[in-house]
Design an enzyme around this catalytic site. Sequence first.
Site, PDB file in Angstrom:
ATOM      1  N   LYS A  41      -8.287   0.596  -5.088  1.00 51.71           N
ATOM      2  CA  LYS A  41      -9.465   0.014  -4.440  1.00 51.71           C
ATOM      3  C   LYS A  41     -10.751   0.722  -4.854  1.00 51.71           C
ATOM      4  O   LYS A  41     -10.788   1.952  -4.937  1.00 51.71           O
ATOM      5  CB  LYS A  41      -9.344   0.129  -2.913  1.00 51.71           C
ATOM      6  CG  LYS A  41      -8.275  -0.775  -2.287  1.00 51.71           C
ATOM      7  CD  LYS A  41      -8.371  -0.682  -0.764  1.00 51.71           C
ATOM      8  CE  LYS A  41      -7.133  -1.218  -0.065  1.00 51.71           C
ATOM      9  NZ  LYS A  41      -7.015  -2.687  -0.151  1.00 51.71           N
TER      10      LYS A  41
ATOM     11  N   ASP B 269       0.849  -1.191   0.000  1.00 54.09           N
ATOM     12  CA  ASP B 269       0.000   0.000   0.000  1.00 54.09           C
ATOM     13  C   ASP B 269       0.880   1.235   0.000  1.00 54.09           C
ATOM     14  O   ASP B 269       1.808   1.336   0.818  1.00 54.09           O
ATOM     15  CB  ASP B 269      -0.862   0.044   1.269  1.00 54.09           C
ATOM     16  CG  ASP B 269      -2.062  -0.881   1.207  1.00 54.09           C
ATOM     17  OD1 ASP B 269      -2.243  -1.561   0.186  1.00 54.09           O
ATOM     18  OD2 ASP B 269      -2.824  -0.909   2.194  1.00 54.09           O
TER      19      ASP B 269
ATOM     20  N   GLY C 158      -5.109  -2.812   8.796  1.00 53.78           N
ATOM     21  CA  GLY C 158      -4.786  -1.639   9.585  1.00 53.78           C
ATOM     22  C   GLY C 158      -4.540  -1.907  11.049  1.00 53.78           C
ATOM     23  O   GLY C 158      -4.424  -0.975  11.840  1.00 53.78           O
TER      24      GLY C 158
ATOM     25  N   GLY D  27      -2.840  -7.391   8.252  1.00 54.72           N
ATOM     26  CA  GLY D  27      -2.187  -7.579   9.543  1.00 54.72           C
ATOM     27  C   GLY D  27      -0.703  -7.874   9.475  1.00 54.72           C
ATOM     28  O   GLY D  27      -0.046  -7.978  10.511  1.00 54.72           O
TER      29      GLY D  27
ATOM     30  N   GLY E  88      -0.121  -3.602   4.036  1.00 51.31           N
ATOM     31  CA  GLY E  88      -0.850  -2.345   3.989  1.00 51.31           C
ATOM     32  C   GLY E  88      -0.147  -1.297   4.812  1.00 51.31           C
ATOM     33  O   GLY E  88       0.769  -0.618   4.372  1.00 51.31           O
TER      34      GLY E  88
END
Lengths: 311, 204
Positions: free
Chosen positions: A94, A37, A166, A227, A248
Amino acid sequence: MSSNGSSNGAGSSGGETATWTVKAGLAQMLKGGVIMDVVTPEHARIAEEAGAVAVMALERVPADIRAAGGVARMSAVDLIESIQEAVTIPVMAKARIGHFVEAQILEAIGVDYIDESEVLTPADPAHHVNKHAFRVPFVCGCRDLGEALRRIGEGAAMIRTKGEAGTGDIVEAVRHMRALWDGIRRVQHSPDDELASIAKELQAPLALVQEVKRLGRLPVVNFSAGGVATPADAALMMQLGADGVFVGSGIFKASEDPADQLKLANSIVKAVTHFRDPEALADASRGLRHAMRGQSVAQMPAEELLAGRGN
Amino acid sequence: MTAGGTRPLIGVLALQGDFREHEAALAACGTASAEVRTRAQLEAVDGLIIPGGESTTIARLLLAYELMEPLRERIHAGMPIWGTCAGAILLANDVPGLDRPPLGVMDISVARNAFGRQIDSFEADLDVSGLEGGPMHAVFIRAPVITRVGPGVDVLARLSDGRVVAAREGRLLATSFHPELTQDGRMHLLFAAMVADAARTEAA
């Protein structure tokens, strides 16, 4: 899988474009890789430099989406385009679950893959995007085999287990990956005449259940998401059967310092390549200052969890 | 390297990409294969396939894991090598826009993502010279094309518009497309024969 009749077309090359084979085939090329990300062109260049196979262009990483609250939507077109200009690796973006117009816009600007993602606020309470209607391939999240096959039935050419985005807590990623393989093993060891009942129970197309039995895996590439914060987390997911890993918030929330970000990104890439080699994993883990702080999923109220969105 | 008389072992570079599909295709042809991620593994094989994947990523990982130079040395010493898509990019001695130097062992120029972005990826039937049994169904994914071939390079296949998508220079083979994603094993058989020939020559 059958090919994707209605949306095929003739390209400048004289060949047939947007077939199932080329949509699912790009994901084959991403295997053994890390998709990161990124929220700026600078992040995108760090990711590419570190050996990421693709980047996910976002306005905020999931940890910041959580912190900000409100409605999370598709990222600004200008931001995605600035990231497309910054790197030569594939760029993903996304769209909200069921928001087929966001998907149309992302296709129009030429993103390489669309993630129909539970990290954004869902736009449709009942339906996902009909992904067969698009020329661009889609990746979708799942928590188990039934959810994966429903998304593939809708046209997803790549799957990722959802985890809990997140948080920096790997527990949900592990739960979903184990559940997926548990489902696959059960199908594999069931007699053919029980597959129809299993398909009904999974709420999944029978043809896909039969294909899972034949292949002993999903018919598309499956990454792990939600995660991963350390090289050890990434290798854990690979050893549990992921084809690759999405990271991410884990890299760019760990530190503000680009040198630290590059080092952590490099280490996670190395851990995914050498996921079965403990010495290489120790080497990848050496010299890392800190991972993202994270948030334990077990202590979060149910309404804050994203993985339940879209089923 | 295997001793003369034993079956040659084909390595598949397994840093990233669709290396498992190549292993499956080799197995379907009855050819032994091994994944290559380290220098020791590289030394144990008689030929190497560089799979499809992200050329930028594979180039970085070759450097990061200190495989670039040993691989170049093996190729210069005569090891047969086949690059598909990203692999073809790495073989070329001229790749505009690739900020890391590729292996640079084959006298071709390659344009990356020559057809555009993912929505322009396609499938087409190709006549490949030297392959019997009719056209080959070829899958192109964010594919490169070969824009120049040196004097010692044979063109093996072109698209209908004339662009070069497969070439061979001695023991080096480059394809823009992905035979490992189809059930057609003829390119894998061709490469296995190249490796077997080379092993026989070395043993003699």
